[in-house]
Design an enzyme around this catalytic site. Structure first.
Site, PDB file in Angstrom:
ATOM      1  N   SER A 109      44.142  48.395  30.813  1.00 19.58           N
ATOM      2  CA  SER A 109      44.867  48.523  32.064  1.00 19.58           C
ATOM      3  C   SER A 109      46.371  48.511  31.785  1.00 19.58           C
ATOM      4  O   SER A 109      46.870  49.375  31.067  1.00 19.58           O
ATOM      5  CB  SER A 109      44.449  47.413  33.040  1.00 19.58           C
ATOM      6  OG  SER A 109      44.876  47.710  34.351  1.00 19.58           O
ATOM      7  N   GLU A 207      41.812  56.813  32.136  1.00 22.14           N
ATOM      8  CA  GLU A 207      41.047  56.042  33.124  1.00 22.14           C
ATOM      9  C   GLU A 207      42.036  55.443  34.106  1.00 22.14           C
ATOM     10  O   GLU A 207      43.228  55.367  33.821  1.00 22.14           O
ATOM     11  CB  GLU A 207      40.211  54.944  32.438  1.00 22.14           C
ATOM     12  CG  GLU A 207      41.004  53.839  31.767  1.00 22.14           C
ATOM     13  CD  GLU A 207      41.436  52.708  32.688  1.00 22.14           C
ATOM     14  OE1 GLU A 207      40.731  52.435  33.689  1.00 22.14           O
ATOM     15  OE2 GLU A 207      42.495  52.117  32.424  1.00 22.14           O
ATOM     16  N   HIS A 276      37.963  50.250  34.229  1.00 18.82           N
ATOM     17  CA  HIS A 276      37.734  49.178  35.202  1.00 18.82           C
ATOM     18  C   HIS A 276      36.308  49.303  35.747  1.00 18.82           C
ATOM     19  O   HIS A 276      36.095  49.681  36.903  1.00 18.82           O
ATOM     20  CB  HIS A 276      38.741  49.274  36.339  1.00 18.82           C
ATOM     21  CG  HIS A 276      40.165  49.076  35.912  1.00 18.82           C
ATOM     22  ND1 HIS A 276      40.879  50.029  35.216  1.00 18.82           N
ATOM     23  CD2 HIS A 276      41.009  48.025  36.088  1.00 18.82           C
ATOM     24  CE1 HIS A 276      42.117  49.578  34.994  1.00 18.82           C
ATOM     25  NE2 HIS A 276      42.218  48.370  35.503  1.00 18.82           N
TER      26      HIS A 276
END
Length: 306
Positions: A109, A207, A276
């Site tokens: 992330s 992502e 995620h």
């Protein structure tokens, strides 16, 4: 490439929070996961600090990271969670210290910014994988995600196939390149900085979470105009969680992907449970990987050395 050394039972891992604040009670529920693997856990001195939407000041967060890098007893650094904040101290990181003390660095992330900066400044292989406070502590954390930490104990080549999830081929082909990337919004935020991502002849992993189609469209357009998509050898599309449009009419995410990837020369596949999501298939970044759309496989070389 600079490889970190594999860990073994009895080793100490350090946990620091380089981005958003954490709930200590939540983090504490994840610590037994590492202890059950035979590892000792050391927390950063400022792990519970709060500075607005950050886990302490930039100086506190960076100091914890540097301390763990320099500490000879700490064999791996696991980031507690993402959120926001790692880019704020990227320019102040002592990259020579990291190069002199190469060790496992793990997270995803917002950590994408650190993965990119560290790899391009030092050559160190790092790991894109689930984190203690945001994933391991979750009741949804599953056995496959947990098993991905085994790759830190010995040299382990990975193979992602449809045994993990259904994969869709957007562009056919077979290519080998260095696996780079991670969170799309963080990748875009490197553009125009000293840490601008290099995608030339690389396999680019993308992502994200909470980004609706028009937002993904805008970020992919920025990567396209910066030449990053054309330069890539291939595109690995990971999980885009919570991406349903909030307003209609809207293009679907698949339509957006098709618009940007249908004319690329290299192979493109989507559906990878990387990001995620659960399961979360953890991968080393900075190693060679081969994507084969005919076999619907992504084969990734080991990220540690024994």
């Amino acid at each position: 490439m600079l490889y970190p050394k594999a860990i073994q039972q009895g080793d100490t891992i350090g946990i620091v929070a380089p981005a958003s604040p954490i709930e200590m009670d939540t983090l504490k529920t994840a610590i037994p996961f590492f202890q059950d693997m035979g590892l000792c856990v050391e927390l950063g001195k400022n792990i519970d600090a709060v500075h607005g939407y950050l886990a302490g000041t930039d100086e506190q967060r960076l100091a914890d990271f540097h301390d763990m890098i320099a500490n000879p007893n700490v064999k791996a650094i696991i980031f507690a969670r993402g959120g926001y904040g790692t880019a704020r101290f990227a320019a102040d990181i002592d990259y020579d210290l990291i190069y002199s003390h190469p060790k496992i660095i793990w997270g995803y992330s917002d950590i994408t910014y650190l993965h990119t900066a560290i790899r391009q400044q030092t050559g160190l292989v790092t790991f894109h994988g689930p984190m203690p406070a945001s994933d391991i502590a979750s009741p949804e954390f599953d056995l496959l995600s947990a098993s991905m930490f085994k790759q830190l104990f010995k040299e382990t080549a990975l193979c992602y196939s449809e045994a993990v999830s259904e994969l869709e081929v957007l562009q056919e082909g077979r290519v080998t390149g260095t696996l780079v990337g991670g969170n799309l919004s963080l990748i875009v935020s490197t553009l125009g900085t000293p840490f601008e991502i290099d995608t030339k002849e690389k396999l680019l992993l993308l992502e994200d979470i909470d980004e609706v189609p028009y937002r993904v469209d805008g970020m992919l357009n920025q990567l396209k105009l910066a030449g990053k998509l054309d330069q890539a050898a291939g595109i690995v599309i990971g999980d885009f969680a919570k991406s349903a449009p909030k307003k209609e009419p809207s293009l679907t995410l698949d339509q957006v992907f098709n618009d940007y990837f249908k004319e690329l020369e290299g192979p493109v596949m989507s559906g990878f449970k990387i990001g995620h999501c659960y399961p979360h298939f953890a991968v080393p970044l900075g190693v060679k990987a081969t994507m084969d759309t005919e076999r619907k496989e992504l084969r990734i070389m080991p990220g540690v050395r024994g």
